[in-house]
Design a protein around this motif. Sequence first.
Motif, PDB file in Angstrom:
ATOM      1  N   LEU A   5      73.914  48.156  70.750  1.00 43.33           N
ATOM      2  CA  LEU A   5      74.878  49.182  71.133  1.00 43.33           C
ATOM      3  C   LEU A   5      75.279  49.953  69.894  1.00 43.33           C
ATOM      4  O   LEU A   5      75.609  49.361  68.871  1.00 43.33           O
ATOM      5  CB  LEU A   5      76.122  48.535  71.756  1.00 43.33           C
ATOM      6  CG  LEU A   5      75.897  47.650  72.972  1.00 43.33           C
ATOM      7  CD1 LEU A   5      77.209  47.003  73.401  1.00 43.33           C
ATOM      8  CD2 LEU A   5      75.287  48.441  74.123  1.00 43.33           C
ATOM      9  N   LYS A  13      82.173  49.788  71.849  1.00 42.91           N
ATOM     10  CA  LYS A  13      80.988  48.930  71.702  1.00 42.91           C
ATOM     11  C   LYS A  13      81.348  47.448  71.879  1.00 42.91           C
ATOM     12  O   LYS A  13      80.679  46.736  72.629  1.00 42.91           O
ATOM     13  CB  LYS A  13      80.326  49.145  70.336  1.00 42.91           C
ATOM     14  CG  LYS A  13      79.794  50.542  70.112  1.00 42.91           C
ATOM     15  CD  LYS A  13      79.138  50.702  68.756  1.00 42.91           C
ATOM     16  CE  LYS A  13      80.043  50.518  67.570  1.00 42.91           C
ATOM     17  NZ  LYS A  13      81.050  51.578  67.377  1.00 42.91           N
ATOM     18  N   SER A  14      82.378  47.001  71.190  1.00 39.69           N
ATOM     19  CA  SER A  14      82.759  45.576  71.252  1.00 39.69           C
ATOM     20  C   SER A  14      83.214  45.192  72.656  1.00 39.69           C
ATOM     21  O   SER A  14      82.886  44.114  73.148  1.00 39.69           O
ATOM     22  CB  SER A  14      83.878  45.271  70.252  1.00 39.69           C
ATOM     23  OG  SER A  14      83.422  45.509  68.946  1.00 39.69           O
ATOM     24  N   LYS A  17      80.140  45.047  74.807  1.00 42.54           N
ATOM     25  CA  LYS A  17      79.349  43.878  74.408  1.00 42.54           C
ATOM     26  C   LYS A  17      79.933  42.601  75.008  1.00 42.54           C
ATOM     27  O   LYS A  17      79.203  41.767  75.547  1.00 42.54           O
ATOM     28  CB  LYS A  17      79.286  43.777  72.880  1.00 42.54           C
ATOM     29  CG  LYS A  17      78.482  42.586  72.391  1.00 42.54           C
ATOM     30  CD  LYS A  17      78.343  42.581  70.879  1.00 42.54           C
ATOM     31  CE  LYS A  17      79.630  42.158  70.222  1.00 42.54           C
ATOM     32  NZ  LYS A  17      79.489  41.920  68.788  1.00 42.54           N
ATOM     33  N   LYS A  18      81.245  42.457  74.930  1.00 43.46           N
ATOM     34  CA  LYS A  18      81.914  41.264  75.456  1.00 43.46           C
ATOM     35  C   LYS A  18      81.635  41.097  76.949  1.00 43.46           C
ATOM     36  O   LYS A  18      81.332  39.998  77.424  1.00 43.46           O
ATOM     37  CB  LYS A  18      83.421  41.374  75.208  1.00 43.46           C
ATOM     38  CG  LYS A  18      84.205  40.147  75.619  1.00 43.46           C
ATOM     39  CD  LYS A  18      85.663  40.307  75.242  1.00 43.46           C
ATOM     40  CE  LYS A  18      86.425  40.649  76.501  1.00 43.46           C
ATOM     41  NZ  LYS A  18      87.852  40.810  76.318  1.00 43.46           N
ATOM     42  N   ASN A  28      75.416  36.585  71.529  1.00 44.21           N
ATOM     43  CA  ASN A  28      75.931  37.573  70.586  1.00 44.21           C
ATOM     44  C   ASN A  28      75.238  37.401  69.237  1.00 44.21           C
ATOM     45  O   ASN A  28      75.257  36.310  68.664  1.00 44.21           O
ATOM     46  CB  ASN A  28      77.441  37.394  70.415  1.00 44.21           C
ATOM     47  CG  ASN A  28      78.037  38.413  69.471  1.00 44.21           C
ATOM     48  OD1 ASN A  28      77.566  39.539  69.359  1.00 44.21           O
ATOM     49  ND2 ASN A  28      79.074  38.012  68.775  1.00 44.21           N
ATOM     50  N   ILE A  89      72.534  40.444  72.185  1.00 36.47           N
ATOM     51  CA  ILE A  89      73.167  41.759  72.066  1.00 36.47           C
ATOM     52  C   ILE A  89      73.898  41.852  70.737  1.00 36.47           C
ATOM     53  O   ILE A  89      74.414  40.855  70.238  1.00 36.47           O
ATOM     54  CB  ILE A  89      74.132  42.023  73.249  1.00 36.47           C
ATOM     55  CG1 ILE A  89      74.639  43.475  73.222  1.00 36.47           C
ATOM     56  CG2 ILE A  89      75.274  41.010  73.277  1.00 36.47           C
ATOM     57  CD1 ILE A  89      75.317  43.897  74.512  1.00 36.47           C
ATOM     58  N   THR A  90      73.905  43.054  70.169  1.00 39.35           N
ATOM     59  CA  THR A  90      74.634  43.287  68.930  1.00 39.35           C
ATOM     60  C   THR A  90      75.059  44.750  68.862  1.00 39.35           C
ATOM     61  O   THR A  90      74.609  45.574  69.655  1.00 39.35           O
ATOM     62  CB  THR A  90      73.789  42.912  67.692  1.00 39.35           C
ATOM     63  OG1 THR A  90      74.626  42.885  66.539  1.00 39.35           O
ATOM     64  CG2 THR A  90      72.627  43.865  67.473  1.00 39.35           C
ATOM     65  N   GLU A  91      75.916  45.025  67.908  1.00 34.29           N
ATOM     66  CA  GLU A  91      76.306  46.401  67.607  1.00 34.29           C
ATOM     67  C   GLU A  91      75.521  46.842  66.382  1.00 34.29           C
ATOM     68  O   GLU A  91      75.196  46.027  65.526  1.00 34.29           O
ATOM     69  CB  GLU A  91      77.804  46.476  67.334  1.00 34.29           C
ATOM     70  CG  GLU A  91      78.641  46.103  68.535  1.00 34.29           C
ATOM     71  CD  GLU A  91      80.108  45.987  68.199  1.00 34.29           C
ATOM     72  OE1 GLU A  91      80.629  46.853  67.473  1.00 34.29           O
ATOM     73  OE2 GLU A  91      80.723  45.005  68.657  1.00 34.29           O
TER      74      GLU A  91
END
Length: 193
Positions: A5, A13-14, A17-18, A28, A89-91
């Motif tokens: 993301l 984004k966070s 993601k959560k 994560n 998933i990550t930023e």
Amino acid sequence: MIVVLSGITGVGKSYLKKHIINKLNFKNIVIVTTREKRKKERNGIDKFFVSEEEFRELEQSGKITVSFEFLGNKYAYFTKDLNSIENSITELHYSTISEFKKKAKNVIAIYIKPKNIEVAKKQLKLRGLPWKVEKQRLQEIKEQVLEFEKNENIKKEFDYIIYNDYTEKTLEKAIDLLEKELIEEESLCLKEG
């Protein structure tokens, strides 16, 4: 599959993601950084906080990859996480997407745009960052919006662009999109197997 993301600070984004982690049971991928830990952050959960020396050692040993600098701090990903076959998933900072895709396999890159940039700025201000950091982040928002809009090569690196209107609708769209990707991936594996 690794979902990345990207988007300006405060775009959600966070938060997104959560919800993907909870709804789709994704792992994560925690980024490694030399940045100072903020009050509510937890080492190893929000980020891996290391010294400059530790960062250098991890880089030299090949344990981290896709390193970049942002606002005077270094960031990277553990190599093992990018080689994992788990749905993760990550930023990601938008400027590193090309290198990330070279190092990781089966990447779905999503750029998140705010429907209203003022809401993103407000979200940033709610973080209670030191004034100097907040000012840098606001400037970075302005620069990133301009860069993303004018640079077609960066846009092409992303598989999807999602507009965040800060409602449940955005979450639902992202979950639906990834569920379809998971079904396609599963059907591809069945065909190959």
